[in-house]
Design a protein around this motif. Structure first.
Motif, PDB file in Angstrom:
ATOM      1  N   PHE A 106      -4.734   4.771  -1.571  1.00  0.00           N
ATOM      2  CA  PHE A 106      -5.510   4.215  -0.457  1.00  0.00           C
ATOM      3  C   PHE A 106      -4.602   3.573   0.591  1.00  0.00           C
ATOM      4  O   PHE A 106      -4.863   3.664   1.790  1.00  0.00           O
ATOM      5  CB  PHE A 106      -6.545   3.223  -0.967  1.00  0.00           C
ATOM      6  N   PHE A 107      -3.511   2.965   0.173  1.00  0.00           N
ATOM      7  CA  PHE A 107      -2.564   2.386   1.113  1.00  0.00           C
ATOM      8  C   PHE A 107      -1.903   3.482   1.947  1.00  0.00           C
ATOM      9  O   PHE A 107      -1.719   3.331   3.161  1.00  0.00           O
ATOM     10  CB  PHE A 107      -1.514   1.563   0.356  1.00  0.00           C
ATOM     11  N   ARG A 109      -3.211   6.443   2.703  1.00  0.00           N
ATOM     12  CA  ARG A 109      -4.212   6.933   3.660  1.00  0.00           C
ATOM     13  C   ARG A 109      -4.348   5.988   4.839  1.00  0.00           C
ATOM     14  O   ARG A 109      -4.439   6.423   5.989  1.00  0.00           O
ATOM     15  CB  ARG A 109      -5.570   7.105   2.976  1.00  0.00           C
ATOM     16  N   TRP A 110      -4.369   4.678   4.568  1.00  0.00           N
ATOM     17  CA  TRP A 110      -4.506   3.675   5.632  1.00  0.00           C
ATOM     18  C   TRP A 110      -3.310   3.733   6.591  1.00  0.00           C
ATOM     19  O   TRP A 110      -3.476   3.705   7.802  1.00  0.00           O
ATOM     20  CB  TRP A 110      -4.635   2.289   5.011  1.00  0.00           C
ATOM     21  N   LEU A 111      -2.095   3.854   6.026  1.00  0.00           N
ATOM     22  CA  LEU A 111      -0.908   3.932   6.869  1.00  0.00           C
ATOM     23  C   LEU A 111      -0.897   5.195   7.721  1.00  0.00           C
ATOM     24  O   LEU A 111      -0.526   5.171   8.887  1.00  0.00           O
ATOM     25  CB  LEU A 111       0.359   3.882   6.015  1.00  0.00           C
ATOM     26  N   LYS A 113      -3.476   6.888   8.822  1.00  0.00           N
ATOM     27  CA  LYS A 113      -4.450   6.730   9.909  1.00  0.00           C
ATOM     28  C   LYS A 113      -3.903   5.825  10.996  1.00  0.00           C
ATOM     29  O   LYS A 113      -4.069   6.085  12.186  1.00  0.00           O
ATOM     30  CB  LYS A 113      -5.758   6.157   9.370  1.00  0.00           C
ATOM     31  N   LYS A 114      -3.235   4.755  10.591  1.00  0.00           N
ATOM     32  CA  LYS A 114      -2.679   3.823  11.565  1.00  0.00           C
ATOM     33  C   LYS A 114      -1.595   4.489  12.405  1.00  0.00           C
ATOM     34  O   LYS A 114      -1.541   4.305  13.619  1.00  0.00           O
ATOM     35  CB  LYS A 114      -2.123   2.600  10.839  1.00  0.00           C
TER      36      LYS A 114
END
Length: 120
Positions: A106-107, A109-111, A113-114
């Motif tokens: 999940f980390f 994926r978040w990175l 997207k950012k």
């Protein structure tokens, strides 16, 4: 003119004359704006603390209700699972590893997207 009028005029002339600085209104508005920002921050902090307390109490209430309503069933399932599953040392190794892998996924994926948003 009367003598009293002259005396008043002389007294007024002897008083020191004060003038406001040319940027008085700008500085006053700046101080008012800073104070309003501080008030907003304090209000946001209070709301966050109240939200945190509400969340903790709600979660505790849900857990308490779950234990009160389904506690005996959960304990019987727990004992059944202890008999079925392998020894606890193996489980204690794989469970945190699995949780860490999920969190890393999940980390990642978040990175991604950012970074994609920054490129646009």
């Amino acid at each position: 003119m009367r003598t009293t009028d002259r005396g008043l005029q002389k007294a007024i002339k002897r008083q020191p004359h004060y003038e406001l600085p040319s940027n008085f209104s700008y500085r006053m508005m700046q101080k008012i704006q800073e104070e309003s920002i501080l008030r907003e921050k304090r209000q946001e902090k209070r709301i966050f603390i109240l939200f945190l307390i509400f969340t903790i109490l709600s979660g505790g209430g849900c857990i308490g209700f779950f234990i009160w309503k389904y506690g005996t069933t959960f304990i019987s399932y727990w004992h059944t699972c202890k008999e079925i599953l392998p020894d606890s040392h193996t489980l204690l190794f794989y469970l945190p590893t699995f949780c860490a892998l999920c969190l890393l996924y999940f980390f990642d994926r978040w990175l991604r997207k950012k970074i994609d948003l920054e490129k646009k």
